[in-house]
Design a protein around this motif. Structure first.
Motif, PDB file in Angstrom:
ATOM      1  N   VAL A  46       0.832  -1.208   0.000  1.00  0.00           N
ATOM      2  CA  VAL A  46       0.000   0.000   0.000  1.00  0.00           C
ATOM      3  C   VAL A  46       0.866   1.258   0.000  1.00  0.00           C
ATOM      4  CG1 VAL A  46      -1.629   1.339   1.391  1.00  0.00           C
ATOM      5  CG2 VAL A  46      -2.021  -1.095   1.039  1.00  0.00           C
ATOM      6  N   SER A  47       1.956   1.247   0.764  1.00  0.00           N
ATOM      7  CA  SER A  47       2.856   2.399   0.809  1.00  0.00           C
ATOM      8  C   SER A  47       3.499   2.652  -0.549  1.00  0.00           C
ATOM      9  CB  SER A  47       3.938   2.190   1.873  1.00  0.00           C
ATOM     10  OG  SER A  47       3.365   2.111   3.155  1.00  0.00           O
ATOM     11  N   ASN A  48       3.862   1.588  -1.251  1.00  0.00           N
ATOM     12  CA  ASN A  48       4.539   1.732  -2.545  1.00  0.00           C
ATOM     13  C   ASN A  48       3.588   2.098  -3.679  1.00  0.00           C
ATOM     14  OD1 ASN A  48       7.630   0.859  -2.838  1.00  0.00           O
ATOM     15  ND2 ASN A  48       6.742  -0.233  -1.096  1.00  0.00           N
ATOM     16  N   PHE A  49       2.363   1.568  -3.643  1.00  0.00           N
ATOM     17  CA  PHE A  49       1.473   1.733  -4.790  1.00  0.00           C
ATOM     18  C   PHE A  49       0.241   2.578  -4.498  1.00  0.00           C
ATOM     19  CE2 PHE A  49       3.557  -2.484  -5.569  1.00  0.00           C
ATOM     20  CZ  PHE A  49       4.415  -2.023  -6.562  1.00  0.00           C
ATOM     21  N   GLY A  50       0.166   3.162  -3.300  1.00  0.00           N
ATOM     22  CA  GLY A  50      -0.862   4.160  -3.026  1.00  0.00           C
ATOM     23  C   GLY A  50      -2.118   3.661  -2.370  1.00  0.00           C
ATOM     24  N   SER A  51      -2.592   2.443  -2.718  1.00  0.00           N
ATOM     25  CA  SER A  51      -3.830   1.937  -2.113  1.00  0.00           C
ATOM     26  C   SER A  51      -3.999   0.457  -2.423  1.00  0.00           C
ATOM     27  CB  SER A  51      -5.044   2.710  -2.627  1.00  0.00           C
ATOM     28  OG  SER A  51      -5.327   2.359  -3.973  1.00  0.00           O
ATOM     29  N   GLU A  52      -4.872  -0.170  -1.669  1.00  0.00           N
ATOM     30  CA  GLU A  52      -5.186  -1.589  -1.887  1.00  0.00           C
ATOM     31  C   GLU A  52      -5.825  -1.800  -3.254  1.00  0.00           C
ATOM     32  OE1 GLU A  52      -8.162  -5.037  -0.081  1.00  0.00           O
ATOM     33  OE2 GLU A  52      -7.323  -3.540   1.290  1.00  0.00           O
ATOM     34  N   LEU A  53      -6.768  -0.933  -3.630  1.00  0.00           N
ATOM     35  CA  LEU A  53      -7.441  -1.094  -4.923  1.00  0.00           C
ATOM     36  C   LEU A  53      -6.477  -0.912  -6.088  1.00  0.00           C
ATOM     37  CD1 LEU A  53     -10.921   0.560  -4.296  1.00  0.00           C
ATOM     38  CD2 LEU A  53     -10.413  -1.857  -4.674  1.00  0.00           C
ATOM     39  N   ASN A  54      -5.493  -0.041  -5.948  1.00  0.00           N
ATOM     40  CA  ASN A  54      -4.469   0.087  -6.987  1.00  0.00           C
ATOM     41  C   ASN A  54      -3.738  -1.238  -7.183  1.00  0.00           C
ATOM     42  OD1 ASN A  54      -4.852   2.688  -7.845  1.00  0.00           O
ATOM     43  ND2 ASN A  54      -3.255   3.585  -6.556  1.00  0.00           N
ATOM     44  N   VAL A  55      -3.377  -1.872  -6.074  1.00  0.00           N
ATOM     45  CA  VAL A  55      -2.671  -3.153  -6.153  1.00  0.00           C
ATOM     46  C   VAL A  55      -3.568  -4.204  -6.816  1.00  0.00           C
ATOM     47  CG1 VAL A  55      -1.573  -5.005  -4.832  1.00  0.00           C
ATOM     48  CG2 VAL A  55      -1.261  -2.623  -4.128  1.00  0.00           C
ATOM     49  N   LEU A  56      -4.840  -4.232  -6.423  1.00  0.00           N
ATOM     50  CA  LEU A  56      -5.745  -5.264  -6.933  1.00  0.00           C
ATOM     51  C   LEU A  56      -6.126  -5.045  -8.398  1.00  0.00           C
ATOM     52  CD1 LEU A  56      -8.175  -5.674  -3.887  1.00  0.00           C
ATOM     53  CD2 LEU A  56      -6.356  -7.229  -4.597  1.00  0.00           C
ATOM     54  N   GLU A  57      -6.159  -3.772  -8.851  1.00  0.00           N
ATOM     55  CA  GLU A  57      -6.718  -3.500 -10.178  1.00  0.00           C
ATOM     56  C   GLU A  57      -5.742  -2.900 -11.192  1.00  0.00           C
ATOM     57  OE1 GLU A  57     -11.227  -2.446 -10.029  1.00  0.00           O
ATOM     58  OE2 GLU A  57     -10.204  -1.061  -8.678  1.00  0.00           O
ATOM     59  N   GLU A  58      -4.747  -2.134 -10.743  1.00  0.00           N
ATOM     60  CA  GLU A  58      -3.992  -1.300 -11.680  1.00  0.00           C
ATOM     61  C   GLU A  58      -2.515  -1.680 -11.835  1.00  0.00           C
ATOM     62  OE1 GLU A  58      -5.586   0.805 -13.434  1.00  0.00           O
ATOM     63  OE2 GLU A  58      -7.491   0.898 -12.337  1.00  0.00           O
TER      64      GLU A  58
END
Length: 795
Positions: A723-735
């Protein structure tokens, strides 16, 4: 602008909600999750509304954010900019009223565009009911009249029926709802342009066993671990609740009262039962009580407990204060290692017959007294084997004393007679070790009876110890129930019959039961005065949902395995073509925010979001985030007792009949939708419906990739890193690209998330009350992970 919105949550002022649900924490976790707009929830509660007015300030039209001074203060411990999180004013109202000759129980969401509108709404609702009682108030108010009140406050207010298919508390609920929006809202129906897609419960007297002991359902919190039964392995497991439910209920309840069972549950509640067959042991299954009423059944009261097989008990080190004319201060007495079986014999007997004393001169003593010479001799030898000097007063008090501060300091925490209890390190031991403890406890405060000497009971005036013994009985393969023996203040004779005394506290008898397949046979119920009936009920009902779908409960001292509550499935009919379907988390805790949500591409404002929902324009309302529907326990048709599960076409081939036993199959949601739908599936897919994405929470994905539990420390560390590296959980799951995920996190995590995005998950649909199962790896792949082999071969 892409906006993720979760518009249905609850504050810390609602029952069974984490106290961490504050505006500051919600803003933080919204950023972690990737949610731009959060509902405030509970704006009808006076204290929460004061928080809203004090801590929030206007942002875009109809939206609010944390005031800068609060955001800056909280941001000192976080890299997230809290002011980026917007809040929409929302609340949930529970309406219970009579209409059309039927009691209706409807939950409705309210959206408001301004503080001023909320003040008007709260003023009028405050005349109708007590808004201070709960964050989600219960009002005797027709849903149509509620809609009129909010529109009078401000015409831009919106009402959306909440979790619309929940059987008991929703507009389309099978038990208390309506058949259509028009039947509910009548001439006000044109104002309803959306519904929220989306429980069974126990009465107020029912308690549930948690890792910390027995609890009333109203006192269960998200951090508790609940005692559950894995039906497949028959093992006892402690699991955190997925959700905690409570609600006002008025209607019929299922009542079962026998010598070994005491239940009062809603008609759709699941019983853990086995068919009555005295020749063959049939497996236990979950089934609704209304389907089992008046039928023979066997209920379960025991389970298999593994626990810890320790060889030694460690008496903790202790600091001892001492002094002389040359030195004063503390010295440390190091921890003492004792053989576990010998310790359990002593500790079990001491809990029953022992106490601690402290003299004014620093004389600390551990004492045991009993008239049985053989037992006292055994205790003396055990204590001497620990290295203690033992004094035995045989002539006057028949008391054994050990003067040792370390032993005294450890044992004094377990209190006097009315406060006795067991520590967690005892209750987590294996069943064999617990049996040793129990045997020696019963030698002190127990009674063995019956022709074969296998009947066992115990007596105590400590409620905590009574409850602990009931838990120990379960873990040793038995069960136990208790009854009040004597009330506080009751006169009684001393054992010598020479002196009368009065009870200092209530005393309890605990009865240990070896035969735990409790048969309910209708033909014998009346003979013994037992009851199985439907009764009227008006009060609060409670439950929790857990992964194993079973919980260990007790009512009036009698324990039993029983089912938990489960979310209802969504039914989509052409009659709702003009209605938008939104999804929200209805979250009671921070970690569950956004587990279901809505994704828009619209203006960041109240009007922009409402217009996107109302329009049903796929360019504005992009999609909803939801669970996999196959996880529902009635997705397919089937017959659980025979392990038969069919999709609708197979059911039709078999003419609704189970090929194993010849009985009728239970029809699932997928088949029911097909029956009610007036358009083929292909047409529905092309009808401009708002699409949805089925996601698995990131912590669960990480846990499966690492082959550990989703709440483990390793998973939490990996979660925070991603989350710290990619901004949010949804970013990790979708983007985020798979390569980037693998580079920053666990090496195989990128490919694992790819499987979820592509829907390459293993789905075993639920049927006939059996939950569906969603997993990412096959059993062979899981074995590869556990054995530590390279996971590259998995993908």
């Amino acid at each position: 602008m892409k906006i993720v919105a979760d518009l249905h949550i609850h504050s810390k002022y609602s029952r069974a909600v984490s106290q961490e649900m504050t505006l500051e924490n919600i803003a933080l976790w919204a950023k972690k999750k990737g949610i731009q707009v959060m509902g405030t929830g509970d704006f009808t509660h006076p204290q929460w509304f004061d928080d809203i007015k004090t801590k929030l300030e206007p942002a875009e039209n109809g939206l609010y954010n944390l005031k800068s001074q609060i955001s800056n203060l909280k941001s000192e411990v976080s890299s997230f900019k809290f002011q980026d999180t917007r809040f929409m004013l929302t609340a949930e109202i529970s309406s219970i009223y009579s209409k059309g000759g039927k009691v209706r129980r409807i939950h409705n969401l309210i959206f408001a565009p301004s503080i001023e509108a909320v003040e008007k709404i709260n003023t009028k609702l405050g005349w109708i009911g007590n808004l201070k009682a709960d964050g989600r108030p219960i009002l005797g108010l027709d849903s149509k009249e509620l809609l009129k009140i909010i529109l009078e406050a401000d015409e831009k207010c919106v009402l959306i029926p909440a979790h619309a298919w929940t059987p008991w508390f929703s507009i389309f609920g099978s038990m208390s709802g309506f058949d259509s929006i028009e039947e509910c809202f009548e001439e006000m129906s044109p104002h309803i342009f959306a519904i929220e897609t989306g429980l069974s419960c126990y009465d107020e007297k029912t308690e549930v066993l948690a890792e910390s002991g027995w609890k009333k359902f109203a006192d269960v919190r998200q951090e508790d671990k609940i005692c559950t039964l894995n039906i497949s392995t028959e093992e006892i497991e402690y699991q955190k609740p997925q959700e905690i439910y409570h609600s006002k209920y008025r209607g019929k309840m299922y009542r079962l009262k026998t010598k070994r069972a005491d239940l009062l549950v809603t008609p759709n509640h699941n019983l853990l039962y086995a068919p009555v067959d005295f020749r063959v042991r049939r497996p236990y299954r979950l089934k609704e009580v209304r389907s089992l009423f008046g039928k023979s059944k066997i209920l379960r009261k025991d389970g298999i407990w593994k626990g810890e097989n320790l060889h030694y008990f460690t008496l903790p080190e202790v600091k001892i204060q001492h002094g002389s004319r040359f030195y004063s201060g503390f010295r440390t007495k190091k921890e003492k290692t004792i053989p576990i079986k010998q310790w359990l014999k002593f500790f079990g007997f001491w809990i029953a017959e022992g106490w601690t004393t402290k003299g004014n001169n620093g004389d600390y003593a551990v004492c045991i007294s009993n008239k049985n010479y053989e037992l006292m001799t055994e205790m003396k030898h055990i204590l001497e084997s620990f290295g203690y000097s033992v004094f035995w007063d045989k002539k006057t008090t028949n008391t054994i004393r050990v003067r040792d501060y370390q032993l005294f300091h450890y044992l004094k925490q377990f209190g006097k007679a009315s406060e006795k209890h067991l520590p967690m390190e005892i209750k987590t031991l294996s069943s064999k070790l617990l049996e040793i403890f129990l045997q020696y406890y019963l030698k002190g405060d127990g009674h063995v009876y019956g022709r074969n000497g296998k009947g066992r009971s115990a007596t105590t005036i400590s409620i905590r110890l009574r409850d602990d013994l009931q838990e120990i009985a379960l873990k040793t393969g038995d069960s136990a129930y208790y009854k009040l023996l004597r009330k506080k203040g009751s006169p009684s004779n001393s054992p010598s019959q020479k002196k009368q005394y009065y009870q200092s506290a209530d005393s309890w008898n605990i009865y240990f039961i070896r035969h735990n397949r409790h048969a309910i046979i209708p033909s014998t119920m009346k003979k013994y005065g037992y009851k199985e009936q439907w009764v009227d009920y008006d009060g609060m009902v409670y439950c929790v949902s857990v992964p194993n779908h079973t919980v260990y409960i007790r009512r009036n001292g009698i324990p039993l395995w029983c089912g938990n509550s489960d979310p209802a499935m969504n039914w989509r009919l052409s009659s709702l073509d003009k209605i938008s379907l939104i999804s929200n988390s209805d979250s009671h805790s921070l970690q569950k925010l956004g587990r279901e949500a809505n994704v828009f591409d619209c203006e960041l404002s109240y009007r922009g979001i409402i217009d996107a929902i109302r329009s049903k324009d796929p360019k504005k309302f992009l999609y909803t985030i939801e669970f996999f529907p196959e996880e529902g326990k009635y997705h397919y048709d089937g017959h659980r007792d025979c392990r038969v599960s069919f999709p609708p076409d197979e059911t039709e081939k078999h003419r609704m009949i189970c090929p194993v036993c010849g009985k009728q199959l239970t029809v699932g949601v997928l088949n029911r939708v097909a029956q009610l739908a007036d358009l083929p599936a292909e047409a529905v897919a092309k009808a401009g419906r708002i699409p949805f994405k089925n996601l698995i929470p990131l912590d669960e994905i990480i846990g499966e990739a690492m082959s550990v539990g989703p709440k483990s420390k390793k998973v939490m560390e990996e979660y925070e890193k991603l989350v710290s590296n990619f901004g949010s959980e949804l970013n990790v799951l979708e983007e985020v690209s798979y390569d980037e995920i693998s580079r920053v996190g666990n090496t195989e995590l990128g490919e694992t998330i790819k499987r979820v995005r592509e829907g390459r998950v293993i789905i075993k649909p639920g049927y006939d009350g059996e939950y569906g199962k969603i997993s990412i790896f096959t059993e062979d792949e899981k074995e590869n992970i556990l054995s530590g082999r390279s996971q590259s071969s998995l993908f």
